[in-house]
Scaffold this active site. Structure first.
Site, PDB file in Angstrom:
ATOM      1  CE  LYS A   1      -3.208   2.581   3.025  1.00 26.09           C
ATOM      2  NZ  LYS A   1      -4.082   2.571   4.224  1.00 26.09           N
TER       3      LYS A   1
ATOM      4  CG  ASP B   1      -5.570   7.874   4.358  1.00 29.34           C
ATOM      5  OD1 ASP B   1      -6.532   8.454   3.791  1.00 29.34           O
ATOM      6  OD2 ASP B   1      -5.702   6.911   5.129  1.00 29.34           O
TER       7      ASP B   1
ATOM      8  CE  LYS C   1      -6.446   8.895   7.844  1.00 28.01           C
ATOM      9  NZ  LYS C   1      -7.047   7.788   8.618  1.00 28.01           N
TER      10      LYS C   1
ATOM     11  CG  ASP D   1      -1.903   5.314   4.770  1.00 29.10           C
ATOM     12  OD1 ASP D   1      -1.718   4.317   5.491  1.00 29.10           O
ATOM     13  OD2 ASP D   1      -2.995   5.575   4.228  1.00 29.10           O
TER      14      ASP D   1
ATOM     15  CG  ASP E   1      -9.820   7.484   6.703  1.00 30.60           C
ATOM     16  OD1 ASP E   1      -8.780   7.455   6.008  1.00 30.60           O
ATOM     17  OD2 ASP E   1      -9.824   7.708   7.922  1.00 30.60           O
TER      18      ASP E   1
ATOM     19  CD  GLU F   1      -6.822   5.146   2.422  1.00 25.18           C
ATOM     20  OE1 GLU F   1      -7.738   5.293   3.228  1.00 25.18           O
ATOM     21  OE2 GLU F   1      -5.665   4.837   2.759  1.00 25.18           O
TER      22      GLU F   1
ATOM     23  NE  ARG G   1     -10.665  -1.235   4.361  1.00 23.06           N
ATOM     24  CZ  ARG G   1     -11.174  -1.451   5.564  1.00 23.06           C
ATOM     25  NH1 ARG G   1     -12.275  -2.179   5.692  1.00 23.06           N
ATOM     26  NH2 ARG G   1     -10.615  -0.939   6.639  1.00 23.06           N
TER      27      ARG G   1
END
Ligand code: BES
Ligand code: ZN
Ligand code: ZN
Length: 488
Positions: free
Chosen positions: A246, A251, A258, A269, A328, A330, A332
């Site tokens: 990833k 993010d 967030k 991230d 959020d 995201e 996955r």
């Protein structure tokens, strides 16, 4: 930092300062020449406790046991304690666990990982002053150590620690300086230096490959996404390993924005993708006889009029439809498409993904430990075992059919979040399992590094900032496959 291995005794080596590891509180050992002074200084030889006797030019550090894990963090603590001194060179003896040079490797890794600083944005640089380390073959338990084996252990430690520090550098770089295009450029440069192949997919190719979920996450960013494919292809490989990371260069949470406090550190991230790049570098430099592929989904998750939305339904590369209820979640989505692409491109014997996937994993197992998930007990056990021997903490989190039901959707094949707050690391892992094809069902393990990837209070061999979590664990695992796997 360079290393020199010598048959001279420690006393015969000419260096600025000597580092002595006090193992299991054994201050009567022949290496401990300053027992009285140490007592006076209140040194109790606890794990990673240091005592610098400046007039003697000796630094003592405690290690609870003679095992690589303890020696690694002790070495890191020692070199950190020398950070503000003027010493430039160290001399140290060899410490092995009954002659096994893996402990020596741990010590070298500890020195290199502990000395790491990230100063790109500092006007005044305070790099660790130690440039040279002489390692004497004089062994703690007076064992005869083969010089060839010892120098191989040092060489492997250097490659592994350099790769970990390379990963740390990428993760620590700010989102304005490291966005998907930059990640691809770093990968290309690294590939050129190490002999890996590197292919980069830009939006046009991503559309052609039907990676619509990944593209949706990327849509509101001014930085377009990339999928990076690095490969190490030796002749007659013993087996094939695929790594997927990833690579969220930022993010923000997207429209499900967030809260301010939770957004800070989200430059990290991209830790999974950066770990994949570090592992690939080490695999190439070690020239392991295993075919290894590294895929990175590099994307920025932002807000804007063009952003993907809660209530959207996206179609992943494998045709499955996904109801979006939280933008959020995201990672996955990016991984879903990247995993599908990786499995289409390579039929692997082992498939691992690395991701700072869930805050729930940190809540569940703490800041120091990775969560290991998958369909196969064997795979989970393998990863947990290799993590431990490489000096990383990891624990298995088991799937179950009840949690699987919580990601069902009324309107699509699957929902991108669960209908319960609990078990969030596992439901995210079970979401990913929807994108693992039949051939790879039992060959896959998901590694959630959300806890250890970014360090806010230094621990073990990790200073503040990125830790490079996943790199040592996977280099060790692949190295061991090279020793144990039968030829296919
Ligand atoms: N990148 C985060 C997970 C994360 C959180 C990593 C803290 C490191 C530290 C991920 O994309 C995310 O935001 N996950 C959500 C999922 C939720 C919306 C189901 C989370 O964990 O809160
Ligand atoms: Zn997120
Ligand atoms: Zn994320």
């Amino acid at each position: 930092m360079n290393f020199e291995l010598t048959t001279l005794s420690v006393a015969e080596i000419d260096s600025d300062v000597e580092v002595i590891i006090v193992v299991d509180n054994d201050t009567k050992h022949r290496f401990v020449q300053d027992r009285k002074l140490l007592k006076k200084a209140g040194f109790s030889a606890g794990q990673d406790e240091t005592c610098l006797l400046i007039e003697k030019d000796r630094l003592y550090v405690g290690a609870e046991v003679l095992e690589s894990r303890a020696i690694r963090t002790a070495a890191a603590a020692a070199i950190k304690a020398l950070q503000s001194t003027k010493y430039k060179s160290i001399k140290v003896a060899t410490y092995t666990n009954k002659g096994c040079t893996y402990t020596l490797r741990g010590m070298i890794e500890g020195f290199m990982l502990g000395a790491y600083t990230f100063e790109t944005y500092k006007s005044k640089k305070k790099k660790n002053p130690i440039k040279h380390i002489s390692v004497s073959l004089d062994e703690y338990s007076e064992l005869e150590i083969d010089i060839g084996k010892a120098s191989e252990a040092i060489h492997k430690a250097q490659i592994t620690a350099d790769a970990t520090n390379f990963t740390r550098d990428i993760v620590n770089t700010t989102p304005d300086d490291c966005y998907p295009e930059v990640m691809a450029t770093i990968a290309e440069g690294m590939a050129e230096n190490t002999g890996l192949t590197c292919e980069v997919l830009k939006p046009k190719e991503l559309r052609k490959e039907k990676m619509e979920t990944l593209l949706a996450v990327a849509r509101a960013s001014r930085h377009t996404p990339r999928v990076i494919h690095l490969a190490h292809k030796p002749k007659n490989p013993k087996c094939v390993v695929t790594l997927v990371g990833k690579g969220l260069t930022y993010d923000s949470g997207g429209l499900s924005l967030k809260p301010a406090d939770f957004m800070v550190t989200m430059k990290a991230d991209k830790s999974g993708g950066s770990a994949v790049m570090g592992i690939m570098r080490a695999v190439a430099e070690l020239d392991l006889p295993i075919e290894v592929h590294g895929f990175v989904g590099a994307v920025e998750n932002m807000i804007g009029g063009d952003a993907y939305k809660p209530d959207d339904v996206l179609v992943a590369k494998n045709g499955k439809t996904i109801e979006i209820r939280n933008t959020d979640a995201e990672g996955r989505l990016v991984l879903a498409d990247t995993l599908c692409y990786a499995q289409q491109e390579v039929k692997a014997d082992y498939l691992f993904d690395f991701a700072t996937l869930t805050g729930a994993c940190v809540v569940g197992v703490g800041h120091y430990t990775s969560g290991i998930m998958g369909n196969s007990e064997e795979m989970k056990t393998l990863v947990v075992k290799e993590a431990k021997s490489a000096g990383e903490l990891a624990t298995a989190l088991d799937f179950n059919p009840y949690l699987k039901k919580t990601i069902k959707s009324e309107i699509a094949d699957v929902c991108n979040i669960s209908n319960t707050r609990y078990g969030g690391a596992i439901t995210a892992g079970q979401f990913l399992s929807e994108f693992i094809d039949e051939k790879h069902t039992d060959k896959w393990a998901h590694i959630d590094i959300a806890g250890p990837a970014f360090v806010e209070h230094a621990w073990g061999e990790n200073p503040f900032g990125a830790s490079g979590a996943g790199v040592r664990l996977m280099v060790r695992l692949i190295e061991n496959l090279a020793c144990s796997e039968q030829k296919h």
